[in-house]
Design an enzyme around this catalytic site. Sequence first.
Site, PDB file in Angstrom:
ATOM      1  N   LEU A  18       1.201  -1.074  -0.503  1.00 39.44           N
ATOM      2  CA  LEU A  18      -0.277  -0.180  -0.192  1.00 39.44           C
ATOM      3  C   LEU A  18       1.344   1.375   0.077  1.00 39.44           C
ATOM      4  O   LEU A  18       1.975   1.163   0.201  1.00 39.44           O
ATOM      5  CB  LEU A  18      -0.802  -0.095   1.192  1.00 39.44           C
ATOM      6  CG  LEU A  18      -1.586  -1.245   1.431  1.00 39.44           C
ATOM      7  CD1 LEU A  18      -2.475  -0.842   3.106  1.00 39.44           C
ATOM      8  CD2 LEU A  18      -3.203  -0.865   0.391  1.00 39.44           C
ATOM      9  N   GLY A  22       5.736   5.974   6.443  1.00 37.55           N
ATOM     10  CA  GLY A  22       6.313   5.740   7.325  1.00 37.55           C
ATOM     11  C   GLY A  22       7.969   5.267   7.444  1.00 37.55           C
ATOM     12  O   GLY A  22       7.840   4.809   6.203  1.00 37.55           O
ATOM     13  N   VAL A  26       3.774  -0.994   3.987  1.00 43.57           N
ATOM     14  CA  VAL A  26       2.746  -1.275   4.797  1.00 43.57           C
ATOM     15  C   VAL A  26       1.936  -2.801   3.486  1.00 43.57           C
ATOM     16  O   VAL A  26       1.544  -2.357   2.156  1.00 43.57           O
ATOM     17  CB  VAL A  26       2.036  -0.726   4.912  1.00 43.57           C
ATOM     18  CG1 VAL A  26       0.418  -0.967   5.502  1.00 43.57           C
ATOM     19  CG2 VAL A  26       2.834   0.100   6.142  1.00 43.57           C
ATOM     20  N   LYS A  41       2.769  -4.635   8.051  1.00 46.06           N
ATOM     21  CA  LYS A  41       4.299  -3.838   8.642  1.00 46.06           C
ATOM     22  C   LYS A  41       4.746  -4.203   8.443  1.00 46.06           C
ATOM     23  O   LYS A  41       5.561  -4.857  10.209  1.00 46.06           O
ATOM     24  CB  LYS A  41       3.397  -2.404   9.190  1.00 46.06           C
ATOM     25  CG  LYS A  41       4.526  -0.956   9.314  1.00 46.06           C
ATOM     26  CD  LYS A  41       3.561  -0.234  10.409  1.00 46.06           C
ATOM     27  CE  LYS A  41       4.435   1.635   9.926  1.00 46.06           C
ATOM     28  NZ  LYS A  41       3.608   2.344  11.317  1.00 46.06           N
ATOM     29  N   ASP A 134       1.714  13.089  17.407  1.00 42.00           N
ATOM     30  CA  ASP A 134       1.487  13.555  16.036  1.00 42.00           C
ATOM     31  C   ASP A 134      -0.696  12.971  15.604  1.00 42.00           C
ATOM     32  O   ASP A 134      -1.157  12.541  15.152  1.00 42.00           O
ATOM     33  CB  ASP A 134       1.486  12.436  14.807  1.00 42.00           C
ATOM     34  CG  ASP A 134       2.280  13.068  14.093  1.00 42.00           C
ATOM     35  OD1 ASP A 134       2.063  14.221  13.786  1.00 42.00           O
ATOM     36  OD2 ASP A 134       2.305  12.211  12.759  1.00 42.00           O
ATOM     37  N   LYS A 136      -4.147  14.258  13.940  1.00 40.69           N
ATOM     38  CA  LYS A 136      -3.843  14.919  13.035  1.00 40.69           C
ATOM     39  C   LYS A 136      -4.965  13.831  11.643  1.00 40.69           C
ATOM     40  O   LYS A 136      -5.067  13.160  11.823  1.00 40.69           O
ATOM     41  CB  LYS A 136      -2.577  15.707  12.093  1.00 40.69           C
ATOM     42  CG  LYS A 136      -1.563  14.344  11.789  1.00 40.69           C
ATOM     43  CD  LYS A 136      -0.784  14.603  10.596  1.00 40.69           C
ATOM     44  CE  LYS A 136       0.541  12.973  10.716  1.00 40.69           C
ATOM     45  NZ  LYS A 136       1.335  13.732   9.443  1.00 40.69           N
ATOM     46  N   PRO A 137      -5.807  14.857  11.075  1.00 42.84           N
ATOM     47  CA  PRO A 137      -5.931  13.839   9.796  1.00 42.84           C
ATOM     48  C   PRO A 137      -6.210  12.739   9.856  1.00 42.84           C
ATOM     49  O   PRO A 137      -6.814  12.245   9.326  1.00 42.84           O
ATOM     50  CB  PRO A 137      -6.894  15.360   9.014  1.00 42.84           C
ATOM     51  CG  PRO A 137      -6.718  16.613   9.863  1.00 42.84           C
ATOM     52  CD  PRO A 137      -6.117  16.391  10.374  1.00 42.84           C
ATOM     53  N   ASP A 152      -1.657   5.158  13.830  1.00 42.36           N
ATOM     54  CA  ASP A 152       0.411   6.140  13.960  1.00 42.36           C
ATOM     55  C   ASP A 152       0.449   6.061  15.286  1.00 42.36           C
ATOM     56  O   ASP A 152       0.634   7.624  15.563  1.00 42.36           O
ATOM     57  CB  ASP A 152       0.312   6.372  13.195  1.00 42.36           C
ATOM     58  CG  ASP A 152       2.196   6.961  12.417  1.00 42.36           C
ATOM     59  OD1 ASP A 152       2.797   6.509  13.102  1.00 42.36           O
ATOM     60  OD2 ASP A 152       1.946   7.541  11.487  1.00 42.36           O
TER      61      ASP A 152
END
Length: 320
Positions: A18, A22, A26, A41, A134, A136-137, A152
């Site tokens: 995918l 990071g 993954v 992962k 972290d 966030k959207p 994450d």
Amino acid sequence: MVTGTSLKDRYRLSRFPLPHNGMGKVWTAQDTLLDRPVIVKFVNAAMMDADLLRRFRREALLTARLDHPGVPAVYDLGEHEGVPYVVLQKIDGITLTDLVAEQGPLPIGWVAFIGAQISSILLAARDIGLVHRDIKPSNIMLQRSGAVKVLDFGLAVLPDDERYSRITQTGQSLGTVGYMAPEQILGAPTDHRTDLYGLGATLYDMLTARPPFDDPTTITTLRNQLDNPPPRPAQVRPETPSVLDDLVHALLAVQPEDRPANADDVYAVLASLADDLPPIPGVLDDTAGPVQTYAAIVGRVPPDGRSTVISPAGHTEINA
């Protein structure tokens, strides 16, 4: 990795990895023992060193330690041909980044509904002293059931536990510009109020379809984060309820002591606003089913105007 690789004679990888930014690759995979889809992962083999391996394992352990339905389950840790991997619950949903890009500003009820669920996850994190750092959207997914998952934990810390809190910063950002709290920018100590800042920035994004700090350069963004809060959401979206406008403004305070004291207070405000959940075309076309169950979790406003809050311990509190 090659198509169809089998790990432990159990996890069969899909055809292609995918897209992922990071520390490794993954893959989707099939758990042939339990007949279910999973995510695998891997550490980036080209960058693998002792520090990266420690951080990779640390993220898996922290994710597993936070036992909450709003956090992906960790199923397994292993190694294939010298490359470590972790097996995670597969989440079917859409990140808030993609959701807002597709839909524009979200309905007020959905902003509150999603935010209340994030608050409940932050409550569970605080119970074990964990700070995500972290929020966030792009690190939050909305599933087709209406449930939220926080992803994450690569930057997470447990300040009082040396096994988890030591993390080197070589080549790694302390957070995400525009969403990380001012104390992160300055390298100062972080606590649960750091994640509340990230929640405030995420609420702002959902309300206005733009980040709270939208400056042309990283330097100006960081400077504005240190000096001033962004414009109030109601200045961008006038129909924003005043209680929600005040909450987001408080969450984005420069000084941690000026933010809400804890996620309980944030949860109560957001839960009281999560009372109108229209369909989201292409994402949640029918909100009359499973979503209502989650609405009960984050709270509803009864006809008498009092807010009903379901606390993390399962106790119901009626607030006048």
